[in-house]
Design a protein around this motif. Sequence first.
Motif, PDB file in Angstrom:
ATOM      1  N   SER A 316       0.949  -1.332   0.048  1.00 34.72           N
ATOM      2  CA  SER A 316      -0.080  -0.153  -0.208  1.00 34.72           C
ATOM      3  C   SER A 316       0.785   1.706   0.014  1.00 34.72           C
ATOM      4  N   GLY A 317       2.322   1.228   0.603  1.00 34.11           N
ATOM      5  CA  GLY A 317       3.457   2.468   0.621  1.00 34.11           C
ATOM      6  C   GLY A 317       3.823   2.253  -0.116  1.00 34.11           C
ATOM      7  N   PHE A 318       4.142   1.138  -1.247  1.00 32.12           N
ATOM      8  CA  PHE A 318       4.918   1.037  -2.145  1.00 32.12           C
ATOM      9  C   PHE A 318       5.068   1.798  -3.250  1.00 32.12           C
ATOM     10  N   PRO A 319       5.486   2.787  -3.985  1.00 31.50           N
ATOM     11  CA  PRO A 319       4.890   2.956  -5.789  1.00 31.50           C
ATOM     12  C   PRO A 319       4.923   1.982  -6.159  1.00 31.50           C
ATOM     13  N   LYS A 320       4.332   2.386  -7.638  1.00 32.44           N
ATOM     14  CA  LYS A 320       4.424   1.218  -8.454  1.00 32.44           C
ATOM     15  C   LYS A 320       5.188   1.663  -9.736  1.00 32.44           C
ATOM     16  N   ASN A 321       5.391   1.244 -10.724  1.00 29.48           N
ATOM     17  CA  ASN A 321       6.771   1.494 -11.969  1.00 29.48           C
ATOM     18  C   ASN A 321       7.836   2.102 -11.392  1.00 29.48           C
ATOM     19  N   LEU A 322       8.441   1.165 -10.210  1.00 26.73           N
ATOM     20  CA  LEU A 322       9.925   1.565 -10.342  1.00 26.73           C
ATOM     21  C   LEU A 322      10.236   0.385 -10.550  1.00 26.73           C
ATOM     22  N   ARG A 323      11.350   0.915 -11.506  1.00 28.34           N
ATOM     23  CA  ARG A 323      12.414   0.046 -11.787  1.00 28.34           C
ATOM     24  C   ARG A 323      13.883  -0.511 -11.144  1.00 28.34           C
ATOM     25  N   HIS A 324      13.964  -1.657 -11.659  1.00 27.61           N
ATOM     26  CA  HIS A 324      15.592  -1.991 -10.699  1.00 27.61           C
ATOM     27  C   HIS A 324      16.267  -1.269 -10.390  1.00 27.61           C
ATOM     28  N   GLY A 325      16.602  -0.687  -9.147  1.00 25.62           N
ATOM     29  CA  GLY A 325      17.427  -0.031  -8.554  1.00 25.62           C
ATOM     30  C   GLY A 325      17.976  -0.295  -7.323  1.00 25.62           C
ATOM     31  N   SER A 326      18.031   0.142  -6.288  1.00 26.25           N
ATOM     32  CA  SER A 326      18.951   0.219  -4.717  1.00 26.25           C
ATOM     33  C   SER A 326      17.994   1.105  -3.716  1.00 26.25           C
ATOM     34  N   VAL A 327      18.031   0.195  -2.465  1.00 20.35           N
ATOM     35  CA  VAL A 327      18.042   1.409  -1.571  1.00 20.35           C
ATOM     36  C   VAL A 327      19.082   0.543  -0.300  1.00 20.35           C
ATOM     37  N   LEU A 328      18.912   2.639  -0.344  1.00 20.47           N
ATOM     38  CA  LEU A 328      20.400   2.581   1.405  1.00 20.47           C
ATOM     39  C   LEU A 328      19.504   3.028   2.647  1.00 20.47           C
ATOM     40  N   PRO A 329      19.754   2.275   3.724  1.00 23.47           N
ATOM     41  CA  PRO A 329      19.213   3.131   4.878  1.00 23.47           C
ATOM     42  C   PRO A 329      20.308   4.021   5.079  1.00 23.47           C
ATOM     43  N   ILE A 330      19.607   4.990   6.430  1.00 28.89           N
ATOM     44  CA  ILE A 330      20.624   6.075   6.374  1.00 28.89           C
ATOM     45  C   ILE A 330      20.233   7.068   7.975  1.00 28.89           C
ATOM     46  N   ASN A 331      20.966   7.944   8.245  1.00 28.26           N
ATOM     47  CA  ASN A 331      20.522   8.450   9.554  1.00 28.26           C
ATOM     48  C   ASN A 331      19.532   9.487   9.482  1.00 28.26           C
ATOM     49  N   ALA A 332      19.614  10.095  10.601  1.00 34.02           N
ATOM     50  CA  ALA A 332      18.704  11.176  10.509  1.00 34.02           C
ATOM     51  C   ALA A 332      19.430  12.525  10.007  1.00 34.02           C
TER      52      ALA A 332
END
Length: 343
Positions: A316-332
């Motif tokens: 429900s909170g994830f956008p549609k039509n995003l293609r192959h990429g990556s995610v980086l956890p970050i600090n405040a």
Amino acid sequence: MRFSVILLSLAASALAVPAAQSPDLSSYALTRRADPSLTGYLGVFFLGDKPSVYFYLSNGNNAISFKSLNKGSPVINPTQGTQGVRDPSIIAGGGNEAGRKWYIIGTDLNIGRTNWDAAQRTGSRGIFVWESTDLINWTGERLVQVEDTTAGMVWAPSAIWDEAKGQYLVHWASKFYPASDSQHKGSPSAIRIRYTYTKDFRTFEAPQDYINKSPTNIIDLDILPLGNNAYARFMKDETAKTVFTEVSTNGLFGTWTRPAGASAIIASGVEGPAVYWDNQVAGKAHLLLDFYGSDGYRPYESTDVTSGRWTASDRSGFPKNLRHGSVLPINATLLAAVSNKWA
């Protein structure tokens, strides 16, 4: 097609196994604590027929809820090569660069200017690179050739910091043609995963095979560090169009096995696995799978990565039509800076 290096404190215990034997994953106890210093996530993706780098920021510290940045416009538009970048991977600095440098690397491919057959026979043999010291300003665009003229293409480059070697292990997918076939008109090898090492994403060691499952075609590798020299890796069987996982408890060049069985898969009709830890729930990881024939990335999750079992997450909170990429956890601090710049 596309690893974010996450410099987190990991605690784990592993059953030592001889290199010639398969690791007993049932005896491998993984415990990863949540990290309170990480308060959000930065995602980098491309959007289908729009081969640029788009930034997305998590809604709070929710690992599967994101919003677009920069009013939905790209943050990075390539100017070299084909002037199109796919499969962007964001990589946190390791070693002396830890906490003060990041890289984005990607595939040099603008499919609007070619076709899939040509892209694999005579496509780019280089890797796009950008770098930043603040996640805001991305400079130093370069297209670095990593394969010789026998390669048909270089797809989905990504990287992981190898603590033991003190360098980045960079990997990608390529197929090859005989040296006598300079026009690449004949039959190529199966696609395999290649690797090299670099300290600066400018000069690279001579590449070698990392994963070769010929005659099966393998693309889109991503690697998750589990701690104590253990790793999980995710890749696409391009022949069967499935994504599966393997685990090693004895290093990046150790013994890799499919924890759920030799033919186990996570999903079919997918590609571009992108995996990252949850900031808040110990032992929980997230995996994005690109449903390339449908609406792009969909999130999956697991609280036992070494089991090979993944379940679909709330979309429900994830956008549609995003293609192959990556995610980086970050600090405040980084979260606020990125938000102030582009939100």
